[in-house]
Scaffold this motif. Structure first.
Motif, short mmCIF file in Angstrom:
data_model
loop_
_atom_site.label_atom_id
_atom_site.label_comp_id
_atom_site.label_asym_id
_atom_site.label_seq_id
_atom_site.Cartn_x
_atom_site.Cartn_y
_atom_site.Cartn_z
N LEU A 119 0.86 -1.18 0.00
CA LEU A 119 0.00 0.00 0.00
C LEU A 119 0.90 1.23 0.00
CD1 LEU A 119 -2.99 0.94 0.16
CD2 LEU A 119 -2.61 1.25 2.62
N GLN A 120 0.95 1.91 -1.12
CA GLN A 120 1.70 3.16 -1.23
C GLN A 120 0.80 4.29 -0.79
OE1 GLN A 120 4.95 3.77 -2.11
NE2 GLN A 120 4.52 5.89 -1.57
N MET A 121 1.24 5.01 0.22
CA MET A 121 0.43 6.09 0.79
C MET A 121 1.14 7.41 0.58
SD MET A 121 -0.84 4.26 4.31
CE MET A 121 0.77 4.36 5.08
N ASN A 122 0.53 8.29 -0.18
CA ASN A 122 1.08 9.61 -0.45
C ASN A 122 0.19 10.69 0.14
OD1 ASN A 122 3.11 8.36 -2.01
ND2 ASN A 122 1.86 8.48 -3.86
N SER A 123 0.74 11.88 0.25
CA SER A 123 -0.03 13.03 0.76
C SER A 123 -0.73 12.68 2.07
CB SER A 123 -1.05 13.49 -0.28
OG SER A 123 -0.42 13.84 -1.50
N LEU A 124 0.02 12.12 2.99
CA LEU A 124 -0.57 11.66 4.24
C LEU A 124 -1.08 12.81 5.08
CD1 LEU A 124 1.91 8.78 4.98
CD2 LEU A 124 -0.58 8.54 4.87
N LYS A 125 -2.19 12.55 5.74
CA LYS A 125 -2.85 13.53 6.59
C LYS A 125 -2.84 13.02 8.04
CE LYS A 125 -6.11 14.52 2.84
NZ LYS A 125 -7.55 14.56 2.46
N PRO A 126 -2.99 13.91 9.00
CA PRO A 126 -3.03 13.46 10.40
C PRO A 126 -4.11 12.41 10.65
CG PRO A 126 -2.70 15.82 10.30
CD PRO A 126 -2.95 15.37 8.89
N GLU A 127 -5.21 12.49 9.93
CA GLU A 127 -6.29 11.52 10.14
C GLU A 127 -5.96 10.14 9.58
OE1 GLU A 127 -6.56 14.54 8.72
OE2 GLU A 127 -7.99 14.51 7.03
N ASP A 128 -4.87 10.02 8.84
CA ASP A 128 -4.43 8.70 8.36
C ASP A 128 -3.61 7.97 9.42
OD1 ASP A 128 -3.72 10.25 5.20
OD2 ASP A 128 -5.48 9.05 5.73
N ALA A 129 -3.34 8.62 10.53
CA ALA A 129 -2.48 8.07 11.57
C ALA A 129 -3.24 7.08 12.43
CB ALA A 129 -1.90 9.19 12.41
N VAL A 130 -3.25 5.84 12.01
CA VAL A 130 -3.92 4.76 12.74
C VAL A 130 -3.14 3.48 12.48
CG1 VAL A 130 -6.23 5.80 12.66
CG2 VAL A 130 -5.46 4.35 10.78
N VAL A 131 -3.69 2.35 12.96
CA VAL A 131 -3.08 1.05 12.71
C VAL A 131 -3.66 0.48 11.42
CG1 VAL A 131 -2.71 -1.29 13.56
CG2 VAL A 131 -2.72 0.64 15.15
N TYR A 132 -2.77 -0.02 10.55
CA TYR A 132 -3.18 -0.58 9.27
C TYR A 132 -3.02 -2.10 9.30
CZ TYR A 132 -3.53 4.04 7.27
OH TYR A 132 -3.93 5.33 7.01
N PHE A 133 -4.03 -2.78 8.75
CA PHE A 133 -4.06 -4.24 8.74
C PHE A 133 -4.16 -4.76 7.31
CE2 PHE A 133 -4.70 -5.01 13.25
CZ PHE A 133 -5.25 -3.82 13.69
N CYS A 134 -3.40 -5.80 7.04
CA CYS A 134 -3.50 -6.53 5.79
C CYS A 134 -4.48 -7.68 5.98
CB CYS A 134 -2.12 -7.05 5.42
SG CYS A 134 -2.06 -8.11 3.98
N SER A 135 -5.25 -7.99 4.94
CA SER A 135 -6.22 -9.07 5.06
C SER A 135 -6.40 -9.80 3.74
CB SER A 135 -7.56 -8.52 5.55
OG SER A 135 -8.09 -7.60 4.62
N ALA A 136 -6.99 -10.98 3.82
CA ALA A 136 -7.22 -11.79 2.62
C ALA A 136 -8.59 -12.45 2.68
CB ALA A 136 -6.13 -12.86 2.50
N ARG A 137 -9.19 -12.52 1.51
CA ARG A 137 -10.50 -13.13 1.39
C ARG A 137 -10.49 -14.09 0.22
NH1 ARG A 137 -16.19 -10.47 -0.72
NH2 ARG A 137 -17.51 -12.22 -0.11
N ARG A 138 -10.90 -15.33 0.45
CA ARG A 138 -10.92 -16.31 -0.62
C ARG A 138 -12.19 -16.14 -1.42
NH1 ARG A 138 -9.72 -22.84 -0.29
NH2 ARG A 138 -9.62 -23.15 -2.54
N SER A 139 -12.13 -15.29 -2.39
CA SER A 139 -13.30 -15.01 -3.20
C SER A 139 -12.88 -14.21 -4.42
CB SER A 139 -14.32 -14.20 -2.39
OG SER A 139 -15.42 -13.82 -3.19
N THR A 140 -13.71 -14.25 -5.44
CA THR A 140 -13.49 -13.38 -6.59
C THR A 140 -14.37 -12.15 -6.50
OG1 THR A 140 -15.13 -14.61 -7.86
CG2 THR A 140 -12.83 -15.31 -8.06
#
Length: 122
Positions: free
Chosen positions: A79-100
């Motif tokens: 996840l490339q994150m540009n132009s970051l804002k203070p409200e983007d300051a949180v914990v980020y999680f990666c996830s996967a779903r077996r589906s199309t």
């Protein structure tokens, strides 16, 4: 197992690149996604990408600033994150779903990483 990396401290307007590495299995035919969560709030959808990478979908709050990508040979999603804002300051999680079929509800995703903290200074 999903393991995130790349979080850290950045000034407002700056960039960070988060990476998620899958181990123990390959995520063939899985939709990969990023969510984020602030303390005391529900987990929020950020972006998702289809198995082949041809379909990408973003939350309105990050559209035009964040880019999701994946490398199936390396079993990673970034996840490339540009132009970051203070409200983007949180914990980020990666996830996967077996589906199309894509989805923004975190309950649709069975696999999760431990999260990585992003801090944005103003």
């Amino acid at each position: 197992q999903l393991v995130e990396s790349g979080g850290g401290l950045v000034q407002a307007g700056g960039s960070l690149r988060l990476s998620c590495a899958a181990s123990g299995r390959t995520f063939n035919n899985y939709i990969m996604a990023w969510f984020r969560q602030a303390p005391g709030k529900e987990r929020e959808f950020v972006a998702r990408i289809s198995w082949g990478g041809s379909s990408r979908y973003y939350a309105d709050s990050v559209k035009g600033r964040f880019t999701i990508s994946r490398d199936n040979a390396k079993n990673t999603v970034d996840l490339q994150m540009n132009s970051l804002k203070p409200e983007d300051a949180v914990v980020y999680f990666c996830s996967a779903r077996r589906s199309t079929v894509g989805g923004v509800d975190p309950q649709l995703y069975a696999y999760w990483g431990q999260g990585t903290q992003v801090t944005v200074s103003s």
